[in-house]
Design a protein around this motif. Structure first.
Motif: not given
Length: 359
Positions: A97-102, A119-126, A132-137, A336-343
């Motif tokens: 995701l940080e590399a801008g890859i969906n 995990s709040d910590e892991s969700r926050g990292r994601l 940062a990468g303007s990517a979606s998951f 997913v590629v067309d979606a706004p960045p985020g989880l």
């Protein structure tokens, strides 16, 4: 997304789901397979098509994650299993995701509804990585996944009033070969005094938290608590299965139940019934098919729907379930590629209708 450019796609893993994803991606003119990641050293350098059980593609598999990131794919289909599942996959997701890859994934089903991730910590990292990468998951599958969210929610569009919504998976899993998951995780082939991972306090509630909260969000209600329960039954005879022998007197059927409480009532219920032989626990919900998903809505009106995968009586249901799982995320790639960045969850994107499925 360009309407004329194929989306550059990497498939992460060549196991059952990954192999199906590789074949599916190569068949679509709107997707281009540009890389394949493998975990095992002996697979490195082999043709990706050969590893997937289809025709040779002239594309070799690699375990070099940085080389795949350098290809700048539009999307990664993440299908790693075993030790790479769920929390262990988070560092990979973050890097991609940080590399801008969906990323679309079948590996971390606890992320089918990211707001409820344990995990709040892991969700926050994601979340930070996606920003940062303007990517979606996006994560999906069958159960958790389609049966437990989109199918169930679609059926509620006929409801005037809902008292209880129950989704049940009924499966014959004698074909599943991973002994530690089946025996230590679920307790199959063990005496009833053995305590599998499923019996760990809070485990069932945690495992089904995400799909329950996804349905609740879709229906605009709040879940105050989740109540989990486990039931097991033994076999009277030895049963030969893919991971070995289940001796007589040991567990051969497992039933879990997770109930989301809404307004003081158990209102959103997910049940999972797994047998190693059809004649065990005959009083539990059963099906002539090896993979059946039921949605039962008590209310006005009462609604009952059963979805089956594969043919009846053990003819390829395991393969059918893996194919359905893979296609839930492969078909989602353009959306997913067309979606706004985020989880994302299934509430955030349109129905992932398959493109180029006929042919």
């Amino acid at each position: 997304m360009s309407k004329t450019s194929a989306l550059r796609t990497v498939v992460w893993s060549t196991g059952g789901v990954g192999a199906i994803a590789i074949d599916a991606v190569t068949r679509r003119p709107d997707l281009e397979l540009v890389g394949v990641w493998v975990h095992s050293e002996h697979k490195v350098g082999l043709d990706a098509g050969t590893l997937a059980g289809c025709q040779a593609l002239g594309l070799t598999a690699t375990d070099d994650a940085e080389a795949l990131i350098a290809l700048e794919p539009d999307c990664v289909v993440y299908a790693a299993s075993g030790p790479e599942r769920d929390a262990a996959a988070v560092p990979d997701y973050v890097r991609l995701l940080e590399a801008g890859i969906n990323v679309v994934s079948t590996s971390s089903t606890a992320l089918v509804y990211p707001p409820a991730y344990y995990s709040d910590e892991s969700r926050g990292r994601l979340e930070a990585a996606a920003k940062a990468g303007s990517a979606s998951f996006y994560v999906s599958g069958i159960f958790p996944g389609f049966a437990s969210d989109q199918l169930a929610l679609l059926l509620t569009t006929q409801s005037k009033r809902i008292t209880c919504l129950t989704v049940t998976e009924i499966a014959l899993n004698d074909h599943y070969p991973v002994a530690d998951v089946m025996m230590d995780g679920m307790g199959f082939g063990r005496p009833l005094d053995f305590e599998p991972m499923l019996k760990t306090p809070g485990f069932i509630e945690m495992a089904w938290r995400a799909p329950i909260h996804l349905v609740a969000d879709g229906l605009g209600v709040e879940v105050s608590e989740i109540r989990g329960s486990l039931d097991r039954r033994v076999t009277d005879t030895d049963i030969e299965v893919a991971f070995g022998t289940i001796p007589a007197g040991t567990c051969a059927a497992v039933r879990t139940r997770a109930a989301g409480v809404v307004n003081g009532r158990e209102a959103i219920v997910l049940e999972h019934v797994i047998r190693m032989s059809r004649d065990v626990a005959p009083d539990w919900p059963a099906s002539q098919f090896d993979a059946t998903y039921r949605v039962d809505i008590a209310g006005e009106p009462d609604i009952h729907c059963a979805m089956t995968l594969g043919a009846a009586e053990g003819h390829g249901a395991g393969r059918a379930a893996m194919a359905a799982t893979a296609m839930r995320v492969v078909n989602a790639i353009p959306f997913v590629v067309d979606a706004p960045p985020g989880l994302l969850s299934s509430l955030d994107i349109p129905n992932t209708l398959p493109r180029h499925a006929f042919g």
